[in-house]
Design a protein around this motif. Structure first.
Motif, PDB file in Angstrom:
ATOM      1  N   TRP A 100     -56.232  -6.903 -23.497  1.00 14.88           N
ATOM      2  CA  TRP A 100     -56.746  -7.761 -24.565  1.00 14.88           C
ATOM      3  C   TRP A 100     -55.682  -8.756 -25.029  1.00 14.88           C
ATOM      4  O   TRP A 100     -55.948  -9.943 -25.185  1.00 14.88           O
ATOM      5  CB  TRP A 100     -57.229  -6.896 -25.727  1.00 14.88           C
ATOM      6  N   SER A 101     -54.478  -8.255 -25.249  1.00 13.69           N
ATOM      7  CA  SER A 101     -53.390  -9.102 -25.723  1.00 13.69           C
ATOM      8  C   SER A 101     -53.051 -10.177 -24.693  1.00 13.69           C
ATOM      9  O   SER A 101     -52.858 -11.352 -25.036  1.00 13.69           O
ATOM     10  CB  SER A 101     -52.159  -8.249 -26.025  1.00 13.69           C
ATOM     11  N   TYR A 102     -52.996  -9.785 -23.437  1.00 11.36           N
ATOM     12  CA  TYR A 102     -52.658 -10.761 -22.395  1.00 11.36           C
ATOM     13  C   TYR A 102     -53.756 -11.802 -22.236  1.00 11.36           C
ATOM     14  O   TYR A 102     -53.484 -12.982 -21.996  1.00 11.36           O
ATOM     15  CB  TYR A 102     -52.412 -10.049 -21.072  1.00 11.36           C
ATOM     16  N   TRP A 103     -54.996 -11.357 -22.365  1.00 11.65           N
ATOM     17  CA  TRP A 103     -56.122 -12.277 -22.249  1.00 11.65           C
ATOM     18  C   TRP A 103     -56.055 -13.355 -23.334  1.00 11.65           C
ATOM     19  O   TRP A 103     -56.271 -14.537 -23.060  1.00 11.65           O
ATOM     20  CB  TRP A 103     -57.430 -11.492 -22.342  1.00 11.65           C
ATOM     21  N   ILE A 104     -55.751 -12.969 -24.564  1.00  6.27           N
ATOM     22  CA  ILE A 104     -55.590 -13.947 -25.647  1.00  6.27           C
ATOM     23  C   ILE A 104     -54.502 -14.951 -25.278  1.00  6.27           C
ATOM     24  O   ILE A 104     -54.654 -16.166 -25.465  1.00  6.27           O
ATOM     25  CB  ILE A 104     -55.248 -13.234 -26.968  1.00  6.27           C
ATOM     26  N   THR A 105     -53.398 -14.446 -24.755  1.00 10.24           N
ATOM     27  CA  THR A 105     -52.276 -15.316 -24.398  1.00 10.24           C
ATOM     28  C   THR A 105     -52.696 -16.395 -23.415  1.00 10.24           C
ATOM     29  O   THR A 105     -52.324 -17.565 -23.560  1.00 10.24           O
ATOM     30  CB  THR A 105     -51.141 -14.481 -23.783  1.00 10.24           C
ATOM     31  N   THR A 106     -53.479 -16.020 -22.418  1.00 12.53           N
ATOM     32  CA  THR A 106     -53.782 -16.955 -21.335  1.00 12.53           C
ATOM     33  C   THR A 106     -54.626 -18.126 -21.802  1.00 12.53           C
ATOM     34  O   THR A 106     -54.287 -19.284 -21.545  1.00 12.53           O
ATOM     35  CB  THR A 106     -54.484 -16.234 -20.172  1.00 12.53           C
ATOM     36  N   TRP A 107     -55.730 -17.864 -22.497  1.00 14.67           N
ATOM     37  CA  TRP A 107     -56.594 -18.998 -22.816  1.00 14.67           C
ATOM     38  C   TRP A 107     -56.070 -19.823 -23.991  1.00 14.67           C
ATOM     39  O   TRP A 107     -56.337 -21.031 -24.066  1.00 14.67           O
ATOM     40  CB  TRP A 107     -58.047 -18.571 -23.031  1.00 14.67           C
ATOM     41  N   VAL A 108     -55.295 -19.223 -24.892  1.00 11.53           N
ATOM     42  CA  VAL A 108     -54.659 -20.031 -25.933  1.00 11.53           C
ATOM     43  C   VAL A 108     -53.585 -20.926 -25.315  1.00 11.53           C
ATOM     44  O   VAL A 108     -53.445 -22.096 -25.670  1.00 11.53           O
ATOM     45  CB  VAL A 108     -54.063 -19.133 -27.034  1.00 11.53           C
ATOM     46  N   SER A 109     -52.833 -20.380 -24.360  1.00 14.02           N
ATOM     47  CA  SER A 109     -51.823 -21.183 -23.672  1.00 14.02           C
ATOM     48  C   SER A 109     -52.459 -22.332 -22.899  1.00 14.02           C
ATOM     49  O   SER A 109     -51.912 -23.437 -22.839  1.00 14.02           O
ATOM     50  CB  SER A 109     -51.012 -20.304 -22.717  1.00 14.02           C
ATOM     51  N   ASN A 110     -53.625 -22.084 -22.300  1.00 14.71           N
ATOM     52  CA  ASN A 110     -54.312 -23.156 -21.581  1.00 14.71           C
ATOM     53  C   ASN A 110     -54.707 -24.293 -22.515  1.00 14.71           C
ATOM     54  O   ASN A 110     -54.603 -25.469 -22.163  1.00 14.71           O
ATOM     55  CB  ASN A 110     -55.550 -22.600 -20.873  1.00 14.71           C
ATOM     56  N   ALA A 111     -55.180 -23.941 -23.706  1.00 12.46           N
ATOM     57  CA  ALA A 111     -55.519 -24.982 -24.679  1.00 12.46           C
ATOM     58  C   ALA A 111     -54.274 -25.771 -25.072  1.00 12.46           C
ATOM     59  O   ALA A 111     -54.310 -27.004 -25.200  1.00 12.46           O
ATOM     60  CB  ALA A 111     -56.171 -24.354 -25.910  1.00 12.46           C
ATOM     61  N   ALA A 112     -53.168 -25.081 -25.264  1.00 12.94           N
ATOM     62  CA  ALA A 112     -51.925 -25.757 -25.633  1.00 12.94           C
ATOM     63  C   ALA A 112     -51.470 -26.713 -24.535  1.00 12.94           C
ATOM     64  O   ALA A 112     -51.041 -27.843 -24.812  1.00 12.94           O
ATOM     65  CB  ALA A 112     -50.834 -24.719 -25.910  1.00 12.94           C
ATOM     66  N   LEU A 113     -51.551 -26.274 -23.284  1.00  9.22           N
ATOM     67  CA  LEU A 113     -51.160 -27.136 -22.174  1.00  9.22           C
ATOM     68  C   LEU A 113     -52.043 -28.377 -22.085  1.00  9.22           C
ATOM     69  O   LEU A 113     -51.562 -29.478 -21.810  1.00  9.22           O
ATOM     70  CB  LEU A 113     -51.232 -26.355 -20.853  1.00  9.22           C
ATOM     71  N   ALA A 114     -53.337 -28.205 -22.344  1.00  4.20           N
ATOM     72  CA  ALA A 114     -54.241 -29.352 -22.277  1.00  4.20           C
ATOM     73  C   ALA A 114     -53.920 -30.369 -23.365  1.00  4.20           C
ATOM     74  O   ALA A 114     -53.923 -31.581 -23.121  1.00  4.20           O
ATOM     75  CB  ALA A 114     -55.693 -28.870 -22.411  1.00  4.20           C
ATOM     76  N   VAL A 115     -53.638 -29.879 -24.566  1.00  5.08           N
ATOM     77  CA  VAL A 115     -53.305 -30.788 -25.669  1.00  5.08           C
ATOM     78  C   VAL A 115     -52.022 -31.553 -25.348  1.00  5.08           C
ATOM     79  O   VAL A 115     -51.924 -32.772 -25.551  1.00  5.08           O
ATOM     80  CB  VAL A 115     -53.152 -29.998 -26.981  1.00  5.08           C
ATOM     81  N   ALA A 116     -51.021 -30.841 -24.838  1.00  2.00           N
ATOM     82  CA  ALA A 116     -49.763 -31.508 -24.501  1.00  2.00           C
ATOM     83  C   ALA A 116     -49.943 -32.483 -23.345  1.00  2.00           C
ATOM     84  O   ALA A 116     -49.340 -33.564 -23.331  1.00  2.00           O
ATOM     85  CB  ALA A 116     -48.713 -30.462 -24.145  1.00  2.00           C
ATOM     86  N   ALA A 117     -50.780 -32.145 -22.381  1.00  5.43           N
ATOM     87  CA  ALA A 117     -50.981 -33.018 -21.226  1.00  5.43           C
ATOM     88  C   ALA A 117     -51.619 -34.333 -21.614  1.00  5.43           C
ATOM     89  O   ALA A 117     -51.319 -35.379 -21.022  1.00  5.43           O
ATOM     90  CB  ALA A 117     -51.843 -32.309 -20.182  1.00  5.43           C
ATOM     91  N   VAL A 118     -52.500 -34.308 -22.601  1.00  5.10           N
ATOM     92  CA  VAL A 118     -53.140 -35.547 -23.031  1.00  5.10           C
ATOM     93  C   VAL A 118     -52.104 -36.535 -23.563  1.00  5.10           C
ATOM     94  O   VAL A 118     -52.204 -37.742 -23.351  1.00  5.10           O
ATOM     95  CB  VAL A 118     -54.216 -35.249 -24.104  1.00  5.10           C
TER      96      VAL A 118
END
Length: 488
Positions: A100-118
């Motif tokens: 559960w903890s790792y799953w939260i990490t992955t999709w929150v990190s993906n959102a962060a990467l997308a925001v930074a990439a823009v």
């Protein structure tokens, strides 16, 4: 005495196990090195060159953690990595918390990467003219890697190798080529913050901690790695050392290319470094391209990881069964759900204007990622000290114990570096999953009771006892043959 579990059925299908050592290493390096490296030199510059010491300490801890994952993968080479190890050692609840903890990490990190990439994309194309243009660009950046994952592990590996190679060309240009333009006069003081050497190292480490997340990537995808008992450990160490070398050389080069006073306030330190090397102002465009490639490659790998943890847990009944569906070696439902959640979080960030709240969520990932680290290193210590790790030779026992203790200490340091607020909020996220575990555990218990009771009979009655006894007696005979056959 513990035995080494075989790889589960289905993970040796024609579409699985397509990651060789080079691809697995690229997965680790690509996930560790996202977009953060392009800001790291400016982030740690206020502490002075003592921050390089923090790099060294963190690298030792990360390599120790990588070696522990390699040892654990030798014992249990299944997809799911930290989840599998925690459940094997401590049972269902610990395994669920890790997944559960790792799953939260992955999709929150993906959102962060997308925001930074823009932000980097806007250097090349004017996508931030309106909120919805920005949101659309971020969603495209999230879903392109998701589509690559849905195409199968063969394509995930191809994208990861290409992205890793392309992003390392400009990074190595600065990290290695910059050393030829190095000017010691640009270096600031050894300790610039006034907090003392130890305080500066700790403060710099707190910033650098997030940069080493991803060391577990090969272990998470062990079921898709060829010869995982050998290659998971090798890929983890090679990928971590390679990422650390790029981090360290890149930071040293930028420190020597950009004057300290300018570097402290820089918003694009690698662009400034390229401009100092060759003159002109084209560095910003080149580094923007490199950052985009880097982030898309990281998203490609993290999207796969966002599906692997719930897939492994679903196979054991600790996540909804729908996450168990696979196509061409990839858990498709996990990819889709992770992409949807990352998309929703991205839309909320851009349309709600609460960038501060979103940044705090990104810090939470430092905590949520370390929960599986702590559980994994604790599992290794349990296997060693309890004698459950029967495959560990006595000559390696002390060495493996020292590595596990070092990795455990490193994981604790990661938690401390996340900060009190992030740990507090991360605990709330973590234990919100307890309700999910309760629901799934109750369903498993009801299903178990239903299988044990024959239809139309009360469990425990005389007739029920006779009915259960007779079939179990007839079923007991053939069970001996597969066991003896397996022994042969």
């Amino acid at each position: 005495m513990a035995t080494t579990p075989p790889a589960p059925p289905g993970e040796g299908s024609p579409h699985a196990r397509r990651f060789g050592l080079p691809t697995a290493t690229a997965l680790v390096m690509g996930n560790i090195i996202g977009g953060g490296i392009f800001m790291l030199p400016a982030s740690v510059a206020p502490y002075g060159t003592v921050s390089l010491v923090a790099f060294g300490v963190l690298t030792v801890g990360a390599v120790a953690l990588a070696l522990v994952f390699g040892r654990l993968a030798e014992r249990n080479p299944r997809t799911g990595g930290p989840y599998v190890y925690a459940r094997d050692a401590f049972g269902d609840f610990a395994g669920f918390l890790g997944a559960w903890s790792y799953w939260i990490t992955t999709w929150v990190s993906n959102a962060a990467l997308a925001v930074a990439a823009v932000g980097y994309l806007d250097v090349l194309l004017p996508v931030q003219g309106s909120t919805w243009q920005t949101v659309f660009a971020a969603l495209v950046i999230i879903w392109l890697p998701a589509l690559a994952n849905l195409a199968g592990t063969r394509y995930v590996g191809a994208v990861q190798v290409v992205a890793t190679v392309l992003k390392f060309v400009p990074l190595l240009l600065v990290a290695v080529g910059g050393l030829f333009f190095f000017d010691a006069d640009n270096l600031g003081p050894f300790e610039a913050s006034g907090d003392g050497a130890l305080g500066s190292v700790t403060a710099a480490a707190a910033i650098l901690l997030f940069s080493y997340l991803g060391v577990e990537s090969a272990a998470m995808s062990a079921g898709e790695v060829r010869d995982p008992r050998r290659n998971v450990g090798r890929a983890s160490v090679l990928g971590t050392v390679g990422a650390a070398a790029v981090y360290l050389l890149g930071t040293v080069s930028v420190f020597g290319l950009v004057a300290h006073d300018k570097l402290v306030g820089s918003t694009a330190p690698f662009s400034d470094a390229v401009n100092a090397m060759f003159g002109g102002s084209w560095g910003g465009t080149a580094i923007a391209c490199a950052a985009l490639v880097s982030m898309v490659g990281a998203l490609n790998g993290w999207t796969l990881l966002s599906a692997q943890a719930p897939y492994a847990a679903a196979k054991d009944g600790l996540f909804p069964k729908v996450f168990e569906r696979r196509r061409r070696g990839v858990p498709t439902v996990g990819v889709l759900v992770g992409a949807v959640l990352a998309s929703l979080l991205t839309v909320a960030n851009f349309s709600g204007g609460a960038s501060g709240a979103f940044n705090s969520l990104v810090l939470i990932t430092t905590f949520t990622a370390t929960v599986p680290y702590l559980l994994s290193t604790a599992a290794q210590l349990y296997f060693l000290f309890s004698g459950s790790g029967a495959r560990v030779r006595s000559g390696r026992l002390v060495r493996d114990a020292v590595l596990a203790l070092a990795a455990f200490g490193f994981s604790l340091w990661l938690v401390a570096g996340a900060g009190y607020a992030a740990v507090y909020q991360g605990v709330l996220f973590l234990f919100a999953g307890v309700l999910v575990y309760v629901w799934l555990a109750a369903r498993r218990e009801r299903a178990r009771d239903g299988r044990e009771a024959e239809p139309g009979q009360e469990p425990g009655s005389a007739d029920g006892g006779q009915a259960v006894l007779a079939p179990s007696t007839t079923r007991s005979a053939p069970t001996v043959e597969p066991a003896s056959s397996e022994a042969r």
